[in-house]
Design a protein around this motif. Structure first.
Motif, PDB file in Angstrom:
ATOM      1  N   LEU A  36      72.582 -12.853  -4.115  1.00  0.00           N
ATOM      2  CA  LEU A  36      74.118 -13.371  -3.018  1.00  0.00           C
ATOM      3  C   LEU A  36      74.847 -11.652  -3.075  1.00  0.00           C
ATOM      4  CD1 LEU A  36      74.771 -16.894  -3.976  1.00  0.00           C
ATOM      5  CD2 LEU A  36      74.441 -16.397  -1.636  1.00  0.00           C
ATOM      6  N   ARG A  37      75.013 -11.130  -4.042  1.00  0.00           N
ATOM      7  CA  ARG A  37      74.973 -10.136  -4.080  1.00  0.00           C
ATOM      8  C   ARG A  37      75.019  -8.811  -3.088  1.00  0.00           C
ATOM      9  NH1 ARG A  37      75.805 -10.757 -10.048  1.00  0.00           N
ATOM     10  NH2 ARG A  37      73.966  -9.322  -9.847  1.00  0.00           N
ATOM     11  N   ASP A  38      73.857  -8.618  -3.193  1.00  0.00           N
ATOM     12  CA  ASP A  38      73.583  -7.981  -1.990  1.00  0.00           C
ATOM     13  C   ASP A  38      74.088  -8.576  -0.503  1.00  0.00           C
ATOM     14  OD1 ASP A  38      72.090  -7.140  -3.956  1.00  0.00           O
ATOM     15  OD2 ASP A  38      70.042  -7.638  -3.676  1.00  0.00           O
ATOM     16  N   LEU A  39      73.343  -9.692  -0.224  1.00  0.00           N
ATOM     17  CA  LEU A  39      74.256  -9.876   1.705  1.00  0.00           C
ATOM     18  C   LEU A  39      75.918  -9.868   1.238  1.00  0.00           C
ATOM     19  CD1 LEU A  39      72.867 -11.612   3.935  1.00  0.00           C
ATOM     20  CD2 LEU A  39      73.722 -14.001   2.546  1.00  0.00           C
ATOM     21  N   ASP A  40      76.332  -9.584   0.612  1.00  0.00           N
ATOM     22  CA  ASP A  40      78.006  -9.268   0.510  1.00  0.00           C
ATOM     23  C   ASP A  40      78.144  -7.575   0.983  1.00  0.00           C
ATOM     24  OD1 ASP A  40      78.836 -11.635  -0.167  1.00  0.00           O
ATOM     25  OD2 ASP A  40      79.299 -11.892  -2.143  1.00  0.00           O
ATOM     26  N   ALA A  42      75.461  -6.430   2.023  1.00  0.00           N
ATOM     27  CA  ALA A  42      74.578  -6.105   3.384  1.00  0.00           C
ATOM     28  C   ALA A  42      75.762  -6.009   4.738  1.00  0.00           C
ATOM     29  CB  ALA A  42      74.031  -6.590   3.570  1.00  0.00           C
ATOM     30  N   THR A  43      76.731  -7.283   4.383  1.00  0.00           N
ATOM     31  CA  THR A  43      77.833  -7.831   5.401  1.00  0.00           C
ATOM     32  C   THR A  43      78.521  -6.850   5.770  1.00  0.00           C
ATOM     33  OG1 THR A  43      77.394 -10.192   5.017  1.00  0.00           O
ATOM     34  CG2 THR A  43      79.292  -9.613   6.017  1.00  0.00           C
ATOM     35  N   THR A  44      79.273  -6.444   4.300  1.00  0.00           N
ATOM     36  CA  THR A  44      80.422  -5.655   4.343  1.00  0.00           C
ATOM     37  C   THR A  44      79.911  -3.830   5.003  1.00  0.00           C
ATOM     38  OG1 THR A  44      80.713  -6.168   2.559  1.00  0.00           O
ATOM     39  CG2 THR A  44      82.153  -4.111   2.888  1.00  0.00           C
ATOM     40  N   ASN A  45      78.464  -3.543   4.591  1.00  0.00           N
ATOM     41  CA  ASN A  45      78.049  -2.402   5.192  1.00  0.00           C
ATOM     42  C   ASN A  45      77.903  -2.694   7.001  1.00  0.00           C
ATOM     43  OD1 ASN A  45      76.796   0.188   5.532  1.00  0.00           O
ATOM     44  ND2 ASN A  45      75.259  -1.106   6.136  1.00  0.00           N
ATOM     45  N   ARG A  46      77.532  -3.689   7.583  1.00  0.00           N
ATOM     46  CA  ARG A  46      78.188  -4.136   8.913  1.00  0.00           C
ATOM     47  C   ARG A  46      78.860  -4.287   9.470  1.00  0.00           C
ATOM     48  NH1 ARG A  46      79.131  -8.779  11.443  1.00  0.00           N
ATOM     49  NH2 ARG A  46      78.228  -9.708   9.632  1.00  0.00           N
ATOM     50  N   LYS A 160      77.601 -19.584   6.014  1.00  0.00           N
ATOM     51  CA  LYS A 160      77.089 -20.169   5.499  1.00  0.00           C
ATOM     52  C   LYS A 160      76.330 -20.019   3.991  1.00  0.00           C
ATOM     53  CE  LYS A 160      77.143 -23.398   9.628  1.00  0.00           C
ATOM     54  NZ  LYS A 160      76.180 -24.530  10.168  1.00  0.00           N
ATOM     55  N   LEU A 161      75.797 -19.067   4.661  1.00  0.00           N
ATOM     56  CA  LEU A 161      74.517 -18.593   3.528  1.00  0.00           C
ATOM     57  C   LEU A 161      75.266 -18.084   2.156  1.00  0.00           C
ATOM     58  CD1 LEU A 161      72.082 -16.726   5.901  1.00  0.00           C
ATOM     59  CD2 LEU A 161      71.160 -18.768   4.184  1.00  0.00           C
ATOM     60  N   GLN A 162      76.481 -17.318   2.609  1.00  0.00           N
ATOM     61  CA  GLN A 162      76.723 -16.750   0.990  1.00  0.00           C
ATOM     62  C   GLN A 162      78.110 -17.634   0.705  1.00  0.00           C
ATOM     63  OE1 GLN A 162      79.729 -14.602   3.934  1.00  0.00           O
ATOM     64  NE2 GLN A 162      78.745 -12.151   3.575  1.00  0.00           N
ATOM     65  N   GLY A 163      78.177 -19.333   1.247  1.00  0.00           N
ATOM     66  CA  GLY A 163      78.483 -20.145   0.350  1.00  0.00           C
ATOM     67  C   GLY A 163      77.229 -20.701  -0.759  1.00  0.00           C
ATOM     68  N   LYS A 256      69.371  -4.906   8.573  1.00  0.00           N
ATOM     69  CA  LYS A 256      69.638  -5.639   6.777  1.00  0.00           C
ATOM     70  C   LYS A 256      69.897  -6.602   6.764  1.00  0.00           C
ATOM     71  CE  LYS A 256      68.898  -3.645   2.891  1.00  0.00           C
ATOM     72  NZ  LYS A 256      67.499  -4.010   2.226  1.00  0.00           N
ATOM     73  N   GLU A 257      71.037  -6.928   7.220  1.00  0.00           N
ATOM     74  CA  GLU A 257      71.606  -7.853   7.257  1.00  0.00           C
ATOM     75  C   GLU A 257      70.740  -8.759   6.942  1.00  0.00           C
ATOM     76  OE1 GLU A 257      76.365  -9.912   7.727  1.00  0.00           O
ATOM     77  OE2 GLU A 257      75.133  -8.832   9.136  1.00  0.00           O
ATOM     78  N   TRP A 258      69.953  -8.951   8.317  1.00  0.00           N
ATOM     79  CA  TRP A 258      69.782 -10.153   8.664  1.00  0.00           C
ATOM     80  C   TRP A 258      68.472 -10.667   7.494  1.00  0.00           C
ATOM     81  CZ3 TRP A 258      64.055 -11.338  11.381  1.00  0.00           C
ATOM     82  CH2 TRP A 258      64.382 -12.642  11.185  1.00  0.00           C
ATOM     83  N   GLN A 259      67.674  -9.028   7.030  1.00  0.00           N
ATOM     84  CA  GLN A 259      66.425  -9.797   6.259  1.00  0.00           C
ATOM     85  C   GLN A 259      66.920 -10.030   4.903  1.00  0.00           C
ATOM     86  OE1 GLN A 259      63.356  -8.905   6.698  1.00  0.00           O
ATOM     87  NE2 GLN A 259      63.008  -8.539   8.444  1.00  0.00           N
ATOM     88  N   VAL A 260      68.437  -9.259   4.859  1.00  0.00           N
ATOM     89  CA  VAL A 260      68.972  -9.893   3.232  1.00  0.00           C
ATOM     90  C   VAL A 260      68.419 -11.474   3.491  1.00  0.00           C
ATOM     91  CG1 VAL A 260      70.511  -9.358   1.316  1.00  0.00           C
ATOM     92  CG2 VAL A 260      69.184  -7.598   2.817  1.00  0.00           C
TER      93      VAL A 260
END
Length: 616
Positions: A36-40, A42-46, A160-163, A256-260
Motif C-alpha cells: 500500500l505504501r508502494d501504491l501511494d 506510485a500515485t504521488t509520482n503519477r 478504492k485500492l488505497q482504501g 507503473k501505478e497500474w502494475q503496483v
C-alpha cells in the motif's frame, strides 16, 4: 478441582491459539502494508508527472487540462504536418506508424483468449493512407476509450485500492470466503464478492497498448526526424516536443501505478485467503447433537461434525496418521544425525584416507558436487541417474549398499564442496536441490517474476529444460514449456497471459520466427558454439517493438569446459548480418560433430578443448 483445571487448560489453549494466529497473520499484514505504501508512492509520482504535463500544455496552448488525454498534442502535431508538412514528411510519418502497428499486430497475433471487455483495445486499427486518415482513426479510438472508462474513473479505482485495510472486516472476509468466482475451486456458489468486482473494474483501466504504440511512434518521429522550417516553427510555437516528453513520462508513471495496483489487489486477495484459512483451522470438530438434521447443514458444517458411530474409527485414523508422522520425523532425525557425524569425523581426521572419498559405483574420486541419499551415502550425479534408469521403479531408489532406508526421487539432496562466495550459492531461497546452475537460474527467475517481468529460458537440451520445468513447478513459478512446434501457438498465448512469467524454449524450436517482446530477460542455460543461433535466440526479445531494456543472462560453471566453449562462441562472432552469419556457420566444414545443434568443432578447437580438459 478437575473443573478448574479444565477451564485453566482451555484458557491456555485459547491463548496459544491467539498467539499462533497473530504469528501467522503478522507476515501477511506486513506485506500488505508495504505494498500500500508502494501504491501511494506510485500515485504521488503519477500526479507529479501530470502537473508537469499541465504546465507544458499551458505554455504551448494557453489551455488548462484536467486529464492527460485532454492535452491532445498528437492532434496539434498531425494538424501541423497536414497544413505545413511536405509530402515526403507526411509519407514518412505514416510509414513509421504503420510499421509500428505491424510489429504490434505480430506481437498480439493469436491472442484469442482476450476477454470480451478488452477486445476494443486490441482490434485492428482503421486503415489509413495519409495524415488525415491517421488523425481520424486516432480520434475515433480515443473517444471510444474515454467514453468506455469514464472521466476520472481510473483515479477512483486507485482510491478504492488505497482504501483496502490490512485488517478486513468480518463481513468482507465472510463475503470473500463464499464467493463463487474466486473460491470456485472450493465449490463455493455465493454471489461475487466486492474484491472480485474491484478486479473487473481495475482491468478496465489497463493502459491501451495499441493507442500507446501509435502515440509513441508519432512522438519518436517528431524527435528523431529533421523537420522543414515551417513544421519546426509551428511545433516550437505549440511546445509540441516538451509536451511529448511530459506525456510519455506520465504514461510510464501510469503503467507503473497500474502494475503496483494489480499487485495490491493480489496481495489483498492473499490476505483474505489467509484469514479464511485461519478461520477454517479455528473451527473445531464436534459431535452431532441429539435432534439435529444433517440435511440442513452446508458441506463445510457437515465436515466439522462427527457422528457418534464414527468416533472410534476417526480416533484410530488420526492415531495412525500421528504414528506415521512421528516415524517419518525419526527417520529424518536419524539421517541428520548421520550426516552430522560424517561431518564431525571428517573435521577430526583433518584429511580423509585415500579411497574414502570415492564414488562406490564407479570408484572415481568425488567431484565438487555429489548426490546424497536419505541413508547418507553419496554418489556422482551421473552414476545415480544411471542407477535410476536401470531401476524398475525409478521414483524410489534403493541404496547400492543395501541400506534399509529407501529414497524418493524428490528427496535426493545435492552436497557441494564449493565455497559459499564462489557464486554457487544463490541469494534467493529455492525449494529443492537441483544442482548449482539450475538452483541459481530458478532463484533469478523468481526475482524477475516478483518484478512482474517476463523471461525466456533457452537451452539446446530437452533434458535440461525438463529439470528447469520441475524446479519451477516446485517453486510455484508460472511457466510454460514448448514441447512441440504444433502446440507452440498455444504456449505463446499462455506466456502472454498475466499468470505466466517464464517461457522454456529449445533453441532449435524457438530461435526463429518468433516475436516475444513481452519478455525483457533472456536466460541462456549453456553456451552455444553457433554465435548466429545465439544471437537469433536473443533477438526474439531484443527487436523492433521492444520498448523496455533487455537483460541477457548467461550461466557458466567456473573452471569447467563451458568457459572454453563460450570463448569459442565469442571468437566465432562475426560482424555480418544475422542471416548471413547463420548461413555461413552452416556452410562451414567441421571435423567433429558437437552432438547438439552447434554444428561441430574444427581440429584446432578439439585440441584446445582437450588441452583444457587435461589441464583441469
Amino acid at each position: 478441582l478437575p473443573g478448574k483445571l479444565m477451564h485453566k487448560r482451555i484458557d491456555e489453549m485459547q491463548s496459544e491459539c491467539r498467539s499462533l494466529e497473530r504469528l501467522y497473520m503478522d507476515g501477511a499484514i506486513a506485506v500488505h502494508s508495504k505494498i500500500l505504501r508502494d501504491l501511494d508512492a506510485a500515485t504521488t509520482n503519477r500526479v507529479e508527472k501530470e502537473l508537469y504535463l499541465q504546465n507544458a500544455t499551458k505554455r504551448g496552448t494557453a489551455r488548462s487540462i484536467d486529464h492527460i488525454w485532454e492535452d491532445a498534442w498528437w492532434d496539434d502535431a498531425l494538424a501541423i504536418y497536414f497544413i505545413h508538412g511536405l509530402p515526403p514528411e507526411r509519407h514518412q510519418l505514416c510509414s513509421r506508424v504503420q510499421a509500428e502497428l505491424e510489429n504490434y499486430s505480430q506481437s498480439m497475433a493469436g491472442m484469442e483468449f482476450i476477454a470480451k471487455d478488452s477486445e476494443m483495445k486490441h482490434r485492428a486499427f482503421p486503415t489509413f493512407h495519409d495524415v488525415g486518415g491517421l488523425q481520424a482513426g486516432l480520434t475515433l479510438r480515443l473517444t471510444e476509450m474515454v467514453s468506455t472508462i469514464g472521466a476520472g474513473a481510473d483515479a477512483a479505482c486507485i482510491k478504492k485500492l488505497q482504501g483496502l485495510s490490512d485488517h478486513p472486516s468480518d463481513v468482507e472476509a465472510l463475503e470473500n470466503s463464499h464467493c463463487g468466482k474466486c473460491h470456485e475451486d472450493w465449490n463455493q456458489t455465493g454471489p461475487e464478492c466486492r474484491h472480485c468486482k474491484l478486479e473487473t473494474e481495475l482491468l478496465k483501466h489497463e493502459p491501451n497498448s495499441m493507442i500507446l504504440c501509435i502515440l509513441q511512434a508519432i512522438g519518436k518521429f517528431l524527435k528523431d526526424n529533421r523537420q522543414s522550417s515551417k513544421v519546426a516553427a509551428a511545433c516550437g510555437e505549440a511546445n509540441i516536443l516538451e509536451r511529448v516528453d511530459k506525456f510519455l513520462d506520465v504514461i510510464k508513471a501510469v503503467e507503473k501505478e497500474w502494475q503496483v495496483a494489480k499487485k495490491v489487489w493480489r496481495i489483498h486477495s492473499d490476505l483474505l485467503n489467509d484469514i479464511d484459512e485461519v478461520n477454517q483451522c479455528k473451527r473445531s470438530m464436534r459431535l452431532l447433537r441429539e435432534g439435529e438434521d444433517v440435511n440442513m447443514f452446508t458441506e463445510d458444517e457437515l465436515n466439522a461434525v462427527v457422528f457418534p458411530a464414527d468416533v472410534a474409527a476417526r480416533y484410530m485414523d488420526h492415531n495412525a496418521k500421528q504414528a506415521m508422522a512421528l516415524a517419518q520425523l525419526r527417520r529424518h532425525n536419524n539421517t541428520l544425525r548421520y550426516l552430522k557425524n560424517q561431518t564431525k569425523e571428517g573435521k577430526e581426521e583433518g584429511q580423509e584416507e585415500e579411497g574414502s572419498n570415492q564414488c562406490i559405483m564407479c570408484l572415481y574420486q568425488m567431484k565438487a558436487e555429489r548426490s546424497v541419499l536419505m541413508c547418507g551415502h553419496s554418489f556422482h550425479q551421473d552414476c545415480l541417474e544411471s542407477l535410476m534408469r536401470r531401476h524398475s521403479f525409478p521414483a524410489v531408489i534403493t541404496c547400492p549398499l543395501r541400506c534399509t532406508i529407501r529414497t524418493k526421487k524428490e528427496n535426493i539432496m545435492i552436497a557441494s564442496e564449493r565455497r559459499k562466495d564462489d557464486g554457487s550459492k544463490g541469494k534467493r531461497a529455492v525449494k529443492g536441490s537441483w544442482g548449482t546452475k539450475v538452483t541459481q537460474i530458478i532463484g533469478d527467475l523468481m526475482d524477475v517474476s516478483d518484478l512482474n517481468e517476463k523471461s525466456v529460458v533457452f537451452s539446446q537440451w530437452e533434458d535440461m529444460l525438463e529439470v528447469v520445468e520441475h524446479a519451477l513447478l516446485a517453486n510455484n513459478v508460472g511457466h510454460v514449456r514448448v514441447k512441440s512446434m504444433k502446440k507452440i501457438g498455444d504456449a505463446i498465448k499462455r506466456f502472454r497471459s498475466a499468470a505466466c512469467s517464464v517461457l522454456l524454449l529449445n533453441v532449435k524450436n524457438g530461435a526463429e520466427g518468433l516475436t516475444l517482446v513481452e519478455a525483457t530477460h533472456v536466460f541462456m542455460v549453456e553456451p552455444l558454439l553457433n554465435s548466429g543461433l545465439d544471437s537469433q535466440a536473443i533477438n526474439r526479445i531484443h527487436r523492433i517493438g521492444q520498448t523496455s531494456k533487455t537483460y541477457i543472462n548467461r550461466y557458466l560453471i567456473q573452471d569447467t569446459i563451458e568457459m572454453k566453449i563460450d570463448k569459442m562462441r565469442i571468437d566465432r562472432q562475426e560482424d555480418a548480418q544475422l542471416e548471413d552469419s547463420i548461413s555461413a556457420t552452416n556452410r562451414k566444414h567441421f571435423d567433429v560433430s558437437g552432438g547438439g545443434i552447434d554444428g561441430g568443432f574444427s581440429k584446432k578447437e578439439v585440441q584446445d578443448l582437450l588441452k583444457h580438459t587435461m589441464t583441469e
